[in-house]
Design a protein around this motif. Structure first.
Motif, PDB file in Angstrom:
ATOM      1  N   SER A  79     -20.077 -26.770 -54.630  1.00 61.85           N
ATOM      2  CA  SER A  79     -19.835 -26.855 -53.194  1.00 61.85           C
ATOM      3  C   SER A  79     -19.731 -25.469 -52.574  1.00 61.85           C
ATOM      4  CB  SER A  79     -18.558 -27.652 -52.923  1.00 61.85           C
ATOM      5  OG  SER A  79     -18.270 -27.709 -51.549  1.00 61.85           O
ATOM      6  N   ASP A  80     -19.004 -24.578 -53.255  1.00 60.45           N
ATOM      7  CA  ASP A  80     -18.886 -23.204 -52.761  1.00 60.45           C
ATOM      8  C   ASP A  80     -20.229 -22.492 -52.787  1.00 60.45           C
ATOM      9  OD1 ASP A  80     -16.196 -23.523 -52.316  1.00 60.45           O
ATOM     10  OD2 ASP A  80     -15.570 -22.557 -54.197  1.00 60.45           O
ATOM     11  N   ALA A  81     -21.034 -22.763 -53.822  1.00 54.96           N
ATOM     12  CA  ALA A  81     -22.353 -22.127 -53.923  1.00 54.96           C
ATOM     13  C   ALA A  81     -23.243 -22.537 -52.746  1.00 54.96           C
ATOM     14  CB  ALA A  81     -23.015 -22.494 -55.246  1.00 54.96           C
ATOM     15  N   LEU A  82     -23.174 -23.791 -52.358  1.00 59.77           N
ATOM     16  CA  LEU A  82     -23.960 -24.260 -51.214  1.00 59.77           C
ATOM     17  C   LEU A  82     -23.530 -23.576 -49.922  1.00 59.77           C
ATOM     18  CD1 LEU A  82     -24.174 -28.096 -51.971  1.00 59.77           C
ATOM     19  CD2 LEU A  82     -26.008 -26.399 -52.180  1.00 59.77           C
ATOM     20  N   ARG A  83     -22.271 -23.165 -49.866  1.00 58.55           N
ATOM     21  CA  ARG A  83     -21.744 -22.484 -48.684  1.00 58.55           C
ATOM     22  C   ARG A  83     -21.829 -20.966 -48.805  1.00 58.55           C
ATOM     23  NH1 ARG A  83     -19.076 -27.216 -49.345  1.00 58.55           N
ATOM     24  NH2 ARG A  83     -18.461 -28.391 -47.472  1.00 58.55           N
ATOM     25  N   PHE A 181     -31.045 -17.750 -58.557  1.00 58.32           N
ATOM     26  CA  PHE A 181     -30.104 -17.883 -57.444  1.00 58.32           C
ATOM     27  C   PHE A 181     -28.883 -16.994 -57.656  1.00 58.32           C
ATOM     28  CE2 PHE A 181     -26.305 -19.919 -55.667  1.00 58.32           C
ATOM     29  CZ  PHE A 181     -26.665 -20.027 -54.331  1.00 58.32           C
ATOM     30  N   ALA A 182     -28.274 -17.086 -58.852  1.00 55.26           N
ATOM     31  CA  ALA A 182     -27.077 -16.293 -59.131  1.00 55.26           C
ATOM     32  C   ALA A 182     -27.391 -14.801 -59.163  1.00 55.26           C
ATOM     33  CB  ALA A 182     -26.456 -16.739 -60.459  1.00 55.26           C
ATOM     34  N   SER A 183     -28.568 -14.438 -59.641  1.00 55.21           N
ATOM     35  CA  SER A 183     -28.947 -13.020 -59.687  1.00 55.21           C
ATOM     36  C   SER A 183     -29.024 -12.433 -58.284  1.00 55.21           C
ATOM     37  CB  SER A 183     -30.288 -12.857 -60.403  1.00 55.21           C
ATOM     38  OG  SER A 183     -30.190 -13.217 -61.761  1.00 55.21           O
ATOM     39  N   VAL A 184     -29.595 -13.194 -57.370  1.00 52.55           N
ATOM     40  CA  VAL A 184     -29.711 -12.731 -55.983  1.00 52.55           C
ATOM     41  C   VAL A 184     -28.345 -12.716 -55.311  1.00 52.55           C
ATOM     42  CG1 VAL A 184     -30.652 -13.294 -53.710  1.00 52.55           C
ATOM     43  CG2 VAL A 184     -32.106 -13.462 -55.739  1.00 52.55           C
ATOM     44  N   ARG A 185     -27.587 -13.793 -55.490  1.00 51.60           N
ATOM     45  CA  ARG A 185     -26.299 -13.916 -54.817  1.00 51.60           C
ATOM     46  C   ARG A 185     -25.329 -12.815 -55.245  1.00 51.60           C
ATOM     47  NH1 ARG A 185     -23.948 -14.843 -51.619  1.00 51.60           N
ATOM     48  NH2 ARG A 185     -22.195 -16.127 -52.316  1.00 51.60           N
TER      49      ARG A 185
END
Length: 208
Positions: A79-83, A181-185
């Motif tokens: 949920s936090d990742a989507l936000r 996704f995690a690499s970019v974030r």
């Protein structure tokens, strides 16, 4: 990255890239080079067994107790990742932990069904499949019924083996998407970290 910290030990990294190579080779040789396909299937099974043991007795970030989280934590993380506000984990994040379990289970199913298919005598270890016969087949003699059951059992195993392999391809796609996704974030190359074993040190708010 001179101030990087060691996260992934050498055995975790060897397992990861060895599994990539072994599964890719097994998948590519499935139809044309069956002996090679079986060899790499056994390698996959051996790697899975090693990872389970290393998840119990290995280094800190390799252990299941370090990265496996409850359903609530995993749902909150997603949920936090989507936000766009998920925490950075130095080890596996909760979504990555679920992916690891899913991959290990799927590959275990793939390897086990392949092992059963490779030698029909091993299929006696499998619970009896429900009989699926037509009325006409029910009138056949005992030998014919037995042969039909044996062929049916192997056909079901082959279908299960293919389903597991295709599910694995789906999980790989999800895994690659999650890594990107995690690499970019979090502004770090996770694939490179699995080569070097090192990641950026934890910062305030990170979970180490």
């Amino acid at each position: 990255m001179t101030d990087a910290v060691r996260v992934w030990d050498p055995l975790v990294r060897i397992f990861h890239w060895g599994l990539v190579a072994a599964f890719a080779t097994a998948w590519l040789t499935a139809d044309e080079l069956q002996p090679l396909h079986e060899i790499f299937g056994y390698i996959v099974a051996g790697l899975i067994a090693f990872r389970i043991l290393w998840g119990l007795f290995g280094s800190r970030y390799a252990r299941f107790t370090q990265f496996l989280r409850g359903p609530g934590t995993t749902v909150r993380y997603l949920s936090d990742a989507l936000r766009g506000r998920e925490a950075r984990y130095l080890g596996h994040n909760p979504a990555g932990a679920v992916m690891i379990v899913a991959i290990l289970l799927t590959l275990s199913g793939t390897a086990f069904t392949g092992w059963l298919i490779a030698d029909p005598s091993r299929q006696a270890l499998q619970p009896e499949l429900p009989p699926i016969v037509t009325t006409a087949q029910a009138d056949e003699d005992e030998y014919g019924e037995s042969g039909e059951r044996g062929g049916e059992r192997e056909e079901v195993l082959e279908e299960m083996h293919e389903v597991f392999a295709n599910l694995m391809l789906f999980l790989i796609a999800l895994h690659l998407g999650g890594v990107a996704f995690a690499s970019v974030r979090h502004r770090e190359n996770l694939a490179h970290a699995m080569v070097t074993g090192r990641k950026r040190p934890p910062e305030p708010g990170d979970i180490a």
